[in-house]
Design a protein around this motif. Structure first.
Motif, PDB file in Angstrom:
ATOM      1  N   LEU A 104      -4.130 -39.934   5.805  1.00 46.47           N
ATOM      2  CA  LEU A 104      -5.221 -38.976   5.661  1.00 46.47           C
ATOM      3  C   LEU A 104      -5.154 -38.264   4.309  1.00 46.47           C
ATOM      4  CD1 LEU A 104      -7.581 -37.439   7.150  1.00 46.47           C
ATOM      5  CD2 LEU A 104      -5.876 -35.677   7.665  1.00 46.47           C
ATOM      6  N   LEU A 105      -6.279 -38.300   3.587  1.00 46.46           N
ATOM      7  CA  LEU A 105      -6.457 -37.458   2.408  1.00 46.46           C
ATOM      8  C   LEU A 105      -7.266 -36.231   2.830  1.00 46.46           C
ATOM      9  CD1 LEU A 105      -7.507 -39.974  -0.431  1.00 46.46           C
ATOM     10  CD2 LEU A 105      -5.238 -39.488   0.458  1.00 46.46           C
ATOM     11  N   ALA A 106      -6.937 -35.069   2.264  1.00 44.92           N
ATOM     12  CA  ALA A 106      -7.668 -33.849   2.595  1.00 44.92           C
ATOM     13  C   ALA A 106      -8.003 -33.084   1.320  1.00 44.92           C
ATOM     14  CB  ALA A 106      -6.838 -32.976   3.533  1.00 44.92           C
ATOM     15  N   LYS A 107      -9.099 -32.337   1.373  1.00 43.33           N
ATOM     16  CA  LYS A 107      -9.518 -31.517   0.239  1.00 43.33           C
ATOM     17  C   LYS A 107      -8.535 -30.369   0.066  1.00 43.33           C
ATOM     18  CE  LYS A 107     -14.278 -31.627  -1.275  1.00 43.33           C
ATOM     19  NZ  LYS A 107     -15.557 -30.914  -1.345  1.00 43.33           N
ATOM     20  N   THR A 108      -8.005 -30.259  -1.131  1.00 38.07           N
ATOM     21  CA  THR A 108      -6.956 -29.258  -1.359  1.00 38.07           C
ATOM     22  C   THR A 108      -7.504 -27.834  -1.371  1.00 38.07           C
ATOM     23  OG1 THR A 108      -7.206 -29.676  -3.730  1.00 38.07           O
ATOM     24  CG2 THR A 108      -5.433 -30.836  -2.585  1.00 38.07           C
ATOM     25  N   ASN A 109      -8.717 -27.631  -1.898  1.00 40.66           N
ATOM     26  CA  ASN A 109      -9.216 -26.258  -2.012  1.00 40.66           C
ATOM     27  C   ASN A 109      -9.658 -25.673  -0.674  1.00 40.66           C
ATOM     28  OD1 ASN A 109     -11.537 -27.718  -1.611  1.00 40.66           O
ATOM     29  ND2 ASN A 109     -12.697 -26.793  -3.298  1.00 40.66           N
ATOM     30  N   LYS A 110      -9.747 -26.527   0.348  1.00 39.57           N
ATOM     31  CA  LYS A 110     -10.129 -26.052   1.675  1.00 39.57           C
ATOM     32  C   LYS A 110      -8.958 -25.992   2.646  1.00 39.57           C
ATOM     33  CE  LYS A 110     -15.026 -27.165   2.495  1.00 39.57           C
ATOM     34  NZ  LYS A 110     -15.937 -27.940   3.368  1.00 39.57           N
ATOM     35  N   PHE A 111      -8.151 -27.048   2.623  1.00 38.17           N
ATOM     36  CA  PHE A 111      -7.193 -27.224   3.722  1.00 38.17           C
ATOM     37  C   PHE A 111      -5.724 -27.106   3.314  1.00 38.17           C
ATOM     38  CE2 PHE A 111     -11.100 -29.515   4.749  1.00 38.17           C
ATOM     39  CZ  PHE A 111     -11.415 -28.910   5.958  1.00 38.17           C
ATOM     40  N   LYS A 112      -5.452 -26.741   2.077  1.00 38.82           N
ATOM     41  CA  LYS A 112      -4.081 -26.500   1.652  1.00 38.82           C
ATOM     42  C   LYS A 112      -3.982 -25.064   1.150  1.00 38.82           C
ATOM     43  CE  LYS A 112      -0.227 -28.750  -0.711  1.00 38.82           C
ATOM     44  NZ  LYS A 112       0.193 -29.789  -1.680  1.00 38.82           N
ATOM     45  N   ILE A 113      -3.316 -24.229   1.936  1.00 42.58           N
ATOM     46  CA  ILE A 113      -3.210 -22.801   1.646  1.00 42.58           C
ATOM     47  C   ILE A 113      -1.742 -22.439   1.473  1.00 42.58           C
ATOM     48  CG2 ILE A 113      -3.740 -20.474   2.470  1.00 42.58           C
ATOM     49  CD1 ILE A 113      -5.956 -21.729   4.190  1.00 42.58           C
ATOM     50  N   ASP A 114      -1.412 -21.957   0.286  1.00 42.87           N
ATOM     51  CA  ASP A 114      -0.027 -21.575  -0.025  1.00 42.87           C
ATOM     52  C   ASP A 114       0.954 -22.703   0.290  1.00 42.87           C
ATOM     53  OD1 ASP A 114      -0.897 -19.045  -0.819  1.00 42.87           O
ATOM     54  OD2 ASP A 114      -0.741 -18.251   1.225  1.00 42.87           O
ATOM     55  N   GLY A 115       0.552 -23.929  -0.071  1.00 40.80           N
ATOM     56  CA  GLY A 115       1.425 -25.087   0.123  1.00 40.80           C
ATOM     57  C   GLY A 115       1.469 -25.625   1.539  1.00 40.80           C
ATOM     58  N   GLN A 116       0.709 -25.049   2.456  1.00 42.41           N
ATOM     59  CA  GLN A 116       0.703 -25.455   3.866  1.00 42.41           C
ATOM     60  C   GLN A 116      -0.632 -26.122   4.207  1.00 42.41           C
ATOM     61  OE1 GLN A 116       3.072 -24.833   6.721  1.00 42.41           O
ATOM     62  NE2 GLN A 116       1.642 -26.406   7.421  1.00 42.41           N
ATOM     63  N   TRP A 117      -0.565 -27.286   4.869  1.00 44.13           N
ATOM     64  CA  TRP A 117      -1.781 -27.992   5.277  1.00 44.13           C
ATOM     65  C   TRP A 117      -2.352 -27.399   6.561  1.00 44.13           C
ATOM     66  CZ3 TRP A 117      -4.502 -30.710   2.119  1.00 44.13           C
ATOM     67  CH2 TRP A 117      -3.906 -31.449   1.095  1.00 44.13           C
ATOM     68  N   TYR A 118      -3.701 -27.362   6.621  1.00 44.14           N
ATOM     69  CA  TYR A 118      -4.428 -26.881   7.793  1.00 44.14           C
ATOM     70  C   TYR A 118      -5.440 -27.949   8.221  1.00 44.14           C
ATOM     71  CZ  TYR A 118      -2.527 -22.164   7.342  1.00 44.14           C
ATOM     72  OH  TYR A 118      -1.689 -21.075   7.315  1.00 44.14           O
ATOM     73  N   THR A 119      -4.949 -29.130   8.591  1.00 50.57           N
ATOM     74  CA  THR A 119      -5.853 -30.215   9.000  1.00 50.57           C
ATOM     75  C   THR A 119      -6.141 -30.195  10.502  1.00 50.57           C
ATOM     76  OG1 THR A 119      -4.072 -31.819   9.418  1.00 50.57           O
ATOM     77  CG2 THR A 119      -4.903 -31.666   7.156  1.00 50.57           C
ATOM     78  N   TRP A 120      -5.336 -29.467  11.270  1.00 55.45           N
ATOM     79  CA  TRP A 120      -5.557 -29.417  12.716  1.00 55.45           C
ATOM     80  C   TRP A 120      -6.771 -28.543  13.039  1.00 55.45           C
ATOM     81  CZ3 TRP A 120      -1.325 -29.805  16.938  1.00 55.45           C
ATOM     82  CH2 TRP A 120      -0.609 -30.990  16.754  1.00 55.45           C
ATOM     83  N   ILE A 121      -7.266 -28.685  14.260  1.00 55.65           N
ATOM     84  CA  ILE A 121      -8.481 -28.008  14.700  1.00 55.65           C
ATOM     85  C   ILE A 121      -8.156 -26.983  15.784  1.00 55.65           C
ATOM     86  CG2 ILE A 121     -10.720 -28.336  15.850  1.00 55.65           C
ATOM     87  CD1 ILE A 121     -10.802 -31.142  14.617  1.00 55.65           C
ATOM     88  N   ASP A 122      -8.732 -25.800  15.652  1.00 56.14           N
ATOM     89  CA  ASP A 122      -8.684 -24.800  16.718  1.00 56.14           C
ATOM     90  C   ASP A 122      -9.902 -25.070  17.608  1.00 56.14           C
ATOM     91  OD1 ASP A 122      -8.886 -22.552  18.350  1.00 56.14           O
ATOM     92  OD2 ASP A 122      -8.140 -21.186  16.809  1.00 56.14           O
ATOM     93  N   TYR A 123      -9.698 -25.839  18.644  1.00 57.95           N
ATOM     94  CA  TYR A 123     -10.817 -26.315  19.470  1.00 57.95           C
ATOM     95  C   TYR A 123     -11.509 -25.186  20.224  1.00 57.95           C
ATOM     96  CZ  TYR A 123      -9.135 -30.946  18.292  1.00 57.95           C
ATOM     97  OH  TYR A 123      -8.763 -32.049  17.587  1.00 57.95           O
ATOM     98  N   GLU A 124     -10.738 -24.245  20.719  1.00 58.83           N
ATOM     99  CA  GLU A 124     -11.353 -23.129  21.441  1.00 58.83           C
ATOM    100  C   GLU A 124     -12.233 -22.308  20.501  1.00 58.83           C
ATOM    101  OE1 GLU A 124     -11.277 -22.861  24.719  1.00 58.83           O
ATOM    102  OE2 GLU A 124     -10.153 -24.737  24.601  1.00 58.83           O
ATOM    103  N   LYS A 125     -11.762 -22.130  19.274  1.00 58.73           N
ATOM    104  CA  LYS A 125     -12.548 -21.391  18.280  1.00 58.73           C
ATOM    105  C   LYS A 125     -13.846 -22.150  17.973  1.00 58.73           C
ATOM    106  CE  LYS A 125     -12.971 -18.095  15.096  1.00 58.73           C
ATOM    107  NZ  LYS A 125     -12.097 -18.131  13.903  1.00 58.73           N
ATOM    108  N   PHE A 126     -13.760 -23.476  17.870  1.00 60.44           N
ATOM    109  CA  PHE A 126     -14.958 -24.271  17.611  1.00 60.44           C
ATOM    110  C   PHE A 126     -16.007 -24.067  18.696  1.00 60.44           C
ATOM    111  CE2 PHE A 126     -17.358 -28.128  18.625  1.00 60.44           C
ATOM    112  CZ  PHE A 126     -18.084 -28.298  17.447  1.00 60.44           C
TER     113      PHE A 126
END
Length: 646
Positions: free
Chosen positions: A571-593
């Motif tokens: 998986l490639l991910a957009k860095t400006n959206k899903f990489k925050i302070d060196g940590q990846w955020y590719t998972w989904i908060d389904y309840e929030k969705f």
């Protein structure tokens, strides 16, 4: 001269050394010969071959124990195992199995052993398993049934077991033999089968039908019965690939209820004709109404058993055992060379069929899915907690087969799923840009990007539309307007599209997807409609190298975020959206969705992202396998390309 003096001479020492060397060589040679002979005679690491039985009332169990006693009296050691306690994934390790199988109501196996039978059926229909999976195994089957339930149901389980074992490469040493518990001949027929088994074990060779009473009463349901594939040859001859239907489909016939078997129901066109239905049912699909389908994914079964989830579990945090794989449209506008279904689904450029109600499709899909989940009860590794969770699906992968976005009521169907707090992962083949623009929020929207140039897309996807390239470009461009998570899905086919890194990178600016999934093609077996071979399947290292090169081309816009080695997927991910302070955020908060969807306000992919666990991150020691699961490594017997001619 003393002995000590003589041994000190050079010739004496050389003679003694030569003697020791010859002795050592001889011992090593004999040891290797003995080991070779042992492995040749007993290649199975399991101590004894198996007598497996499937029993409901105890009849098959009693016969299995009777066979065990007979073999023991002939100094042949076997283990007797109830199929409900046997791990079918251990079958490739076996060299000899004898099955005594009863058929229960409506031609089905007893509930406790249903998983064993369905595993064999699924494996035989799965092109990935191949015809060499059980190539080391020899077998024979005895069936216990009753003609009182009708000829179609009579010993259907035993017949299916034998057929599936043959399809997976196992060698039948004594022909299939079946007995009738209500016909008074069960014990006599069983004794004749046992005699054939003993004869084989004593070195008589593989048994064939002869004139000694074993195999000459096929009509009476004794030994040497024909396989179900032979019995149904007239029906099977009507099951053909879609591209072969012209000129080969059954002639126009009238059936008992007044409907025509020519693809029309009461004068209205059906999407799923009898020919297509037979093909899909054979592959394990459950057909919903006139144009939808559902099937239990192998990863759903795996996570129910605690054996790991699919790549979507690693990349996005879905619970594979709570995922329902379905489609509201079995039709497609492409004939991709890597199609899993060998083009047994319908094709079309627009909706031209009867249309079922979206709520009814969702209700039926959930009912069929949960019924398949219930059949996993009692399967080794399935806990009551995971089973109960599986009975309440939380995700729906609208990617089973066909083109879901073709269904005119796709938004209503998605709404119904979201009302039940079931997330949606919808895959489209980039031929319906207007449909993409009209889509309501999807948890994650995929566009298949199977090629990066017009010529290669035509060669790989074989689209029906003449303006396929324009539709493809417009579909990618439409993604840019979507606020929710979007994905380019790349399937790498070695020798077809693995050299197009530059061309792929140029497509990024069109849709600006949040993610790019890069997966090696899955080999689906030989077919008259596809020229792919195992040579076209990339290794995981190939997929990683391609992914890293593609990320490099993006000049930091995308980075390699996750991998799932088992699925050969990165998986490639957009860095400006899903990489925050060196940590990846590719998972989904389904309840929030679901809360965001229910609110009715505008939101984007950042509003429901969640942190990615370390084991799913690219380069981790686990390579994307959840350490909370138990990894089960299968034994595979694949014929290499070098040996195929010999």
């Amino acid at each position: 001269m003393s002995i000590s003096t003589s041994l000190s001479s050079v010739p004496a020492r050389l003679t003694l050394l030569a003697l020791f060397s010859a002795t050592t060589f001889y011992c090593l040679y004999k040891s290797r010969r003995l080991r070779h002979l042992k492995h040749k005679l007993y290649p199975n690491p399991n101590p004894n071959p198996k007598i497996l039985f499937i029993s409901e009332t105890g009849t098959a169990k009693s016969l299995a124990r009777r066979l065990h006693s007979l073999l023991a009296s002939n100094a042949v050691a076997f283990d007797v195992v109830d199929c409900q306690h046997y791990e079918p994934e251990d079958l490739p390790k076996e060299t000899l199995i004898l099955l005594v199988a009863s058929t229960w109501q409506d031609g089905t196996p007893p509930a406790a052993s249903r998983f064993f039978a369905s595993w064999l059926t699924d494996a035989a229909a799965d092109f990935r398993a191949g015809s060499l999976l059980l190539s080391r195994c020899r077998f024979s089957v005895f069936g216990v049934g009753s003609r009182a339930y009708g000829d179609d149901a009579f010993n259907a389980v035993a017949r299916a077991l034998a057929e599936n074992l043959r399809a997976l490469g196992a060698a039948e040493v004594v022909p299939l033999c079946v007995g009738d518990v209500d016909g008074g001949d069960l014990n006599a027929v069983f004794d004749r089968w046992c005699a054939k088994v003993v004869e084989f074990l004593k070195g008589g060779g593989i048994a064939e039908d002869d004139d000694d009473g074993v195999g000459d009463d096929v009509a009476a349901g004794e030994c040497g019965v024909v396989s179900s594939s032979d019995e149904d040859s007239d029906v099977e001859s009507e099951i053909v690939d879609l591209e072969d239907i012209a000129g080969k489909a059954p002639s126009r016939k009238w059936v008992a209820n007044g409907e025509e078997s020519n693809g029309k129901l009461n004068g209205k066109k059906e999407m799923v004709t009898p020919v297509i239905r037979a093909n899909l049912l054979k592959q394990g699909y459950k057909i919903i109404g006139s144009h939808s389908g559902v099937k239990l994914c192998r990863w759903t079964k795996a996570q129910l058993r605690g054996r790991g989830g699919c790549y979507k579990h690693s990349f996005y945090g879905i619970e594979s055992h709570r995922c329902m794989e379905a489609t509201p449209s079995l039709a497609c506008a492409n004939k991709c060379v890597f199609c899993w279904r060998h083009h047994t689904n319908p094709v079309g450029k627009s909706w031209q069929w009867e249309m079922d109600d979206p709520i009814e499709i969702v209700n039926t899909a959930i009912d069929l899915h949960t019924n398949m989940i219930k059949q996993m009860k009692g399967v080794p590794g399935v806990t009551l907690e995971r089973l109960n969770e599986g009975l309440s699906p939380r995700h729906c992968a609208l990617s089973l087969v066909g083109e879901p976005i073709m269904y005119p009521e796709i938004n209503a169907l998605v709404d119904e799923l979201h009302k039940r707090r079931i997330s949606t992962f919808l895959v489209t083949n980039a031929q319906f840009p207007e449909k993409i623009k009209l889509l309501k929020p999807i948890t994650q929207l995929y566009v298949s990007v199977d090629a990066a140039t017009k010529d290669s897309l035509k060669a790989i996807d074989r689209p029906l539309f003449g303006d396929f390239w324009e539709r493809f470009i417009d579909s990618l461009t439409a993604l840019k307007q979507k606020h929710q998570r979007t994905v380019y899905r790349l399937t790498l086919v070695k020798g077809w599209n693995t050299e197009d890194v530059d061309a792929y990178s140029k497509l990024f600016s069109l849709g600006e997807p949040d993610f790019v999934e890069i997966k090696g093609v899955t080999y689906c077996g030989s077919s008259t409609t596809s020229k792919l071979t195992m040579e076209n399947v990339p290794w995981h290292t190939d997929v990683k190298a391609f992914s890293e090169a593609l990320a490099l081309k993006s000049q930091g816009e995308y980075e390699v975020a996750c991998e799932h080695e088992h699925s050969c997927c990165v998986l490639l991910a957009k860095t400006n959206k899903f990489k925050i302070d060196g940590q990846w955020y590719t998972w989904i908060d389904y309840e929030k969705f679901h809360d965001l969807v229910a609110s009715g306000r505008t939101f984007d992919s950042r509003d429901y992202m969640s942190v990615t666990p370390s084991w799913a991150v690219y380069g981790s020691e686990e390579s994307g396998f959840d350490p909370g699961q138990l990894r089960y490594r299968k034994e595979r017997h694949h014929k290499s390309s070098r040996n195929q001619s010999g």
